[in-house]
Design an enzyme around this catalytic site. Structure first.
Site, PDB file in Angstrom:
ATOM      1  N   ASP A 134      39.688  43.128  -4.850  1.00 20.53           N
ATOM      2  CA  ASP A 134      40.810  43.940  -5.345  1.00 20.53           C
ATOM      3  C   ASP A 134      40.253  45.302  -5.727  1.00 20.53           C
ATOM      4  O   ASP A 134      39.713  45.473  -6.822  1.00 20.53           O
ATOM      5  CB  ASP A 134      41.461  43.286  -6.561  1.00 20.53           C
ATOM      6  CG  ASP A 134      42.302  42.074  -6.198  1.00 20.53           C
ATOM      7  OD1 ASP A 134      43.298  42.260  -5.495  1.00 20.53           O
ATOM      8  OD2 ASP A 134      41.951  40.958  -6.622  1.00 20.53           O
ATOM      9  N   ARG A 142      36.338  46.111  -9.646  1.00 13.74           N
ATOM     10  CA  ARG A 142      35.667  44.819  -9.744  1.00 13.74           C
ATOM     11  C   ARG A 142      34.147  44.910  -9.855  1.00 13.74           C
ATOM     12  O   ARG A 142      33.499  43.926 -10.193  1.00 13.74           O
ATOM     13  CB  ARG A 142      36.002  43.967  -8.511  1.00 13.74           C
ATOM     14  CG  ARG A 142      37.447  43.495  -8.450  1.00 13.74           C
ATOM     15  CD  ARG A 142      37.735  42.448  -9.504  1.00 13.74           C
ATOM     16  NE  ARG A 142      39.072  41.882  -9.378  1.00 13.74           N
ATOM     17  CZ  ARG A 142      40.079  42.172 -10.195  1.00 13.74           C
ATOM     18  NH1 ARG A 142      39.896  43.030 -11.190  1.00 13.74           N
ATOM     19  NH2 ARG A 142      41.264  41.605 -10.027  1.00 13.74           N
ATOM     20  N   ARG A 202      49.795  50.609 -11.938  1.00 12.89           N
ATOM     21  CA  ARG A 202      49.196  50.196 -10.658  1.00 12.89           C
ATOM     22  C   ARG A 202      50.072  50.627  -9.484  1.00 12.89           C
ATOM     23  O   ARG A 202      49.644  50.542  -8.332  1.00 12.89           O
ATOM     24  CB  ARG A 202      48.998  48.687 -10.632  1.00 12.89           C
ATOM     25  CG  ARG A 202      48.031  48.168 -11.680  1.00 12.89           C
ATOM     26  CD  ARG A 202      48.091  46.650 -11.764  1.00 12.89           C
ATOM     27  NE  ARG A 202      47.695  46.015 -10.515  1.00 12.89           N
ATOM     28  CZ  ARG A 202      47.944  44.739 -10.224  1.00 12.89           C
ATOM     29  NH1 ARG A 202      48.620  43.970 -11.093  1.00 12.89           N
ATOM     30  NH2 ARG A 202      47.541  44.224  -9.081  1.00 12.89           N
ATOM     31  N   LYS A 232      50.518  45.079  -0.994  1.00 12.40           N
ATOM     32  CA  LYS A 232      50.925  44.023  -1.933  1.00 12.40           C
ATOM     33  C   LYS A 232      51.925  44.582  -2.932  1.00 12.40           C
ATOM     34  O   LYS A 232      51.967  45.792  -3.164  1.00 12.40           O
ATOM     35  CB  LYS A 232      49.705  43.431  -2.636  1.00 12.40           C
ATOM     36  CG  LYS A 232      48.921  44.412  -3.525  1.00 12.40           C
ATOM     37  CD  LYS A 232      47.695  43.729  -4.117  1.00 12.40           C
ATOM     38  CE  LYS A 232      46.977  44.649  -5.091  1.00 12.40           C
ATOM     39  NZ  LYS A 232      45.724  44.046  -5.597  1.00 12.40           N
ATOM     40  N   HIS A 233      52.795  43.732  -3.519  1.00  9.88           N
ATOM     41  CA  HIS A 233      52.907  42.282  -3.447  1.00  9.88           C
ATOM     42  C   HIS A 233      54.275  41.978  -2.851  1.00  9.88           C
ATOM     43  O   HIS A 233      55.289  42.132  -3.528  1.00  9.88           O
ATOM     44  CB  HIS A 233      52.813  41.666  -4.832  1.00  9.88           C
ATOM     45  CG  HIS A 233      51.604  42.106  -5.626  1.00  9.88           C
ATOM     46  ND1 HIS A 233      51.536  43.300  -6.301  1.00  9.88           N
ATOM     47  CD2 HIS A 233      50.408  41.489  -5.829  1.00  9.88           C
ATOM     48  CE1 HIS A 233      50.361  43.406  -6.916  1.00  9.88           C
ATOM     49  NE2 HIS A 233      49.657  42.327  -6.648  1.00  9.88           N
ATOM     50  N   HIS A 245      50.882  35.994 -13.014  1.00 13.21           N
ATOM     51  CA  HIS A 245      49.681  35.249 -13.380  1.00 13.21           C
ATOM     52  C   HIS A 245      50.015  34.160 -14.403  1.00 13.21           C
ATOM     53  O   HIS A 245      49.302  33.152 -14.503  1.00 13.21           O
ATOM     54  CB  HIS A 245      48.621  36.177 -13.989  1.00 13.21           C
ATOM     55  CG  HIS A 245      48.046  37.159 -13.019  1.00 13.21           C
ATOM     56  ND1 HIS A 245      48.631  38.374 -12.777  1.00 13.21           N
ATOM     57  CD2 HIS A 245      46.940  37.091 -12.229  1.00 13.21           C
ATOM     58  CE1 HIS A 245      47.912  39.030 -11.884  1.00 13.21           C
ATOM     59  NE2 HIS A 245      46.886  38.273 -11.533  1.00 13.21           N
ATOM     60  N   ASP A 319      48.794  35.718  -2.511  1.00 15.77           N
ATOM     61  CA  ASP A 319      48.164  36.073  -3.771  1.00 15.77           C
ATOM     62  C   ASP A 319      47.384  34.835  -4.231  1.00 15.77           C
ATOM     63  O   ASP A 319      47.517  33.744  -3.649  1.00 15.77           O
ATOM     64  CB  ASP A 319      49.226  36.476  -4.802  1.00 15.77           C
ATOM     65  CG  ASP A 319      48.677  37.442  -5.858  1.00 15.77           C
ATOM     66  OD1 ASP A 319      47.448  37.535  -6.000  1.00 15.77           O
ATOM     67  OD2 ASP A 319      49.496  38.089  -6.538  1.00 15.77           O
TER      68      ASP A 319
END
Length: 583
Positions: A134, A142, A202, A232-233, A245, A319
């Site tokens: 990501d 990351r 984001r 995405k998404h 999540h 995802d």
């Protein structure tokens, strides 16, 4: 089974030469994929060209040397975490060696750990692995120590698509430097809900067409740079009040609304050749009436709409399957089979790879999937690897890796991006003009605002007064004098808000709003402006979006008359400041 025994009649001359010269200490299959990278490099400017490899003889050779279970396993990319933990490393290594999955997804780790683990995993995988991440702000999202690119909301303020293309190209350069092939970016969600708990900054903004323009430009930069981009998404996470999540969000909009807002960026990216689309864990009633079923498991949304209706022929990737938004739909393994049956080509972050392979075979026996489906998906996955150059030599995992990646960044890129993003918003109230008794800029510095104040002071004479909780507003007001400019420097937003709304400073604010034209520099999300009471009464708000040196430098240049602001507000934050506004 050894892929060193692939029949030579299926290989071209270049592969035989490389193998005989023993240029790379990797299996013959990896060499085959390296040659794919060379061929792909000759057509770098083409869009979404990996599908030409689906029936390539090299893909044939690979496919026919896989067992049925290994063909299924190629459709799974495993999540890797805590690479400093030997137990975590051993767990994933055992899965790779036992099941031969298609690829890995890297979470937060060091650059050296990522490259080292890629080498270890490659050594036990008979098919070159594809590595993903990501990287919404480049590798930095990351990977520790890498210089970050601006967040999507910052890029959303930039109109120049050439700059956005450069940002995408830089993200690709960073990821290639780590041996990573796939970037789960850009975010194509249209954030029309300021309270969205998981998308927010984001996203590029709230205008679907402007989001589409920026997503396409960034995607082109990434894919021309040799990295697979993933939109995405799908079908759009921008108007949710639940984090997928943690639970399953429900989207209640009509199909007409989805067509004119949420689906617009995805449609644009598909038409421009995006290679991957990520399916979201969202319930969307207008597209599938099955209650509790997320898009990631919905055939009407993925097969009927995305692939048939919108014409997407690339790779559909779920995802993460360990998210709570999908976990209630079934047991690990079973939900993975449902995901493939719905139209996904790749399942990301399965919780039980062995159970998933078994469940897929059971789904085939039950008629939910066919072996033809598995072949089509597997060939597509292998073709993507061929395009991406999987199996090429990895960088050395030494201490200089991060330095090499950072030093390779174009020195002008970050300054150019933050200067283009700087957005000036006019205030609402008239102020009484004062005859200044000083040409100095007066900087009212809030907690965490020192770095910003330093940047401004480096460009012109400035006097500073620090504002803290409990300070007496009347005392500070008497120290102000009649300065030509008063600039409030915000820093860490939580601390700035406490000071700003402190009752003890109320006399200072009243005087400033009534008698001085005040500029406020905000280095944070535009969604936070409403938390600063009466900020609309400032002469203007200078929004730089992020608390980073390049953003502070942009503010300093503007306040010293050396920068013409061109940024536009990506979202509406009040009746006064609406999407698209800027000086």
């Amino acid at each position: 089974m050894s892929f060193n025994n692939v029949p030579v009649l299926r290989l071209d001359t270049h592969i035989l030469i490389l193998y005989q010269m023993n240029l790379f200490r990797i299996p013959l299959l990896a060499v085959m994929l390296c040659v794919g990278w060379m061929a792909r490099a000759q057509a770098l400017g083409e869009r979404n060209d990996f599908l030409r490899y689906v029936n390539d003889p090299r893909v044939d050779s690979i496919y026919h040397h896989l067992t049925p279970d290994e063909r299924i396993a190629q459709l799974f990319w495993l999540m890797t975490e805590n690479l400093h933990d030997p137990k975590s490393v051993q767990r994933v290594m055992s899965l790779v060696q036992t099941f031969q999955p298609g690829g890995l997804l890297y979470m937060r780790n060091t650059a050296a750990d990522i490259v080292r683990f890629s080498a270890q995993a490659s050594a036990v995988s008979r098919v070159p692995l594809i590595y993903s991440i990501d990287g919404e702000t480049g590798a930095a999202m990351r990977v520790k120590g890498i210089r970050a690119l601006p967040k999507a909301m910052t890029l959303g303020a930039i109109a120049d698509e050439r700059l956005l293309y450069r940002a995408g190209d830089e993200a690709a350069r960073q990821l290639r430097g780590l041996g990573i092939h796939v970037n789960f970016a850009p975010v194509a969600d249209v954030n029309v809900n300021a309270a969205n708990p998981v998308i927010g900054i984001r996203s590029f903004g709230e205008d679907p067409h402007e989001v589409a323009r920026r997503a396409v430009a960034l995607m082109h930069g990434m894919q021309d740079g040799g990295v697979v981009a993933v939109a995405k998404h799908f079908p759009g996470h921008g108007d949710t009040d639940v984090d997928s999540h943690l639970a399953l969000p429900v989207i209640g909009h009509t199909r007409a609304r989805l067509d004119t807002v949420e689906l617009v960026p995805f449609d644009a990216m598909i038409k421009n050749g995006v290679m991957g689309v990520m399916s979201a864990h969202l319930e969307v009633n207008a597209l599938d009436t099955t209650r509790g079923l997320p898009a990631s498991l919905s055939k009407p949304m993925l097969t009927d709409l995305l692939c048939h209706g919108m014409g997407f022929q690339g790779v559909v990737i779920t995802d993460a399957m360990n998210m709570k938004g999908v976990k209630k739909a079934g047991q690990p393994g079973r939900v993975d089979a449902l995901a493939l049956a719905a139209g996904n080509d790749i399942v990301e972050s399965t919780e039980d790879l062995g159970a998933a392979i078994t469940s897929v075979k059971q789904a085939i026996d039950a008629g939910e999937l066919t072996w033809c489906d598995i072949e089509r998906k597997c060939r597509k996955a292998l073709a993507l690897k061929l395009w991406a150059g999987c199996g090429a030599p990895l960088p050395e995992p030494n201490d200089s890796l991060v330095t090499r990646i950072n030093s390779g960044m174009d020195a002008t890129l970050l300054p150019d991006l933050y200067r283009a993003a700087l957005t000036v918003l006019p205030g609402a109230a008239d102020t009484v003009a004062l005859t200044p008794d000083s040409t100095e800029v007066l900087l009212l510095v809030m907690p965490g605002g020192k770095a910003l104040a330093d940047s401004i002071a480096a460009h012109r004479p400035a006097k500073r007064l620090n504002l803290v909780v409990g300070a007496k507003g009347e005392v500070i007001r008497q120290q102000l004098g009649r300065h030509a400019q008063v600039v409030i420097c915000t820093g860490g937003f939580a601390d700035a808000r406490k000071v700003w709304n402190d009752a003890a400073l109320a006399p200072l604010w009243r005087w400033l709003w009534q008698h001085n034209g005040v500029r406020v520099v905000v280095a944070d999300s535009p969604y936070r402006l409403h938390q600063l009471k009466n900020i609309e009464r400032a002469r203007e708000v200078v929004l730089v979006y992020e608390a980073v040196p390049e953003a502070f430098q942009a503010a300093a240049l503007y306040l010293s008359g050396q920068l013409t602001p061109v940024g536009r507000l990506p979202v509406t934050v009040s009746n006064l400041w609406r999407c698209g506004q800027g000086k």
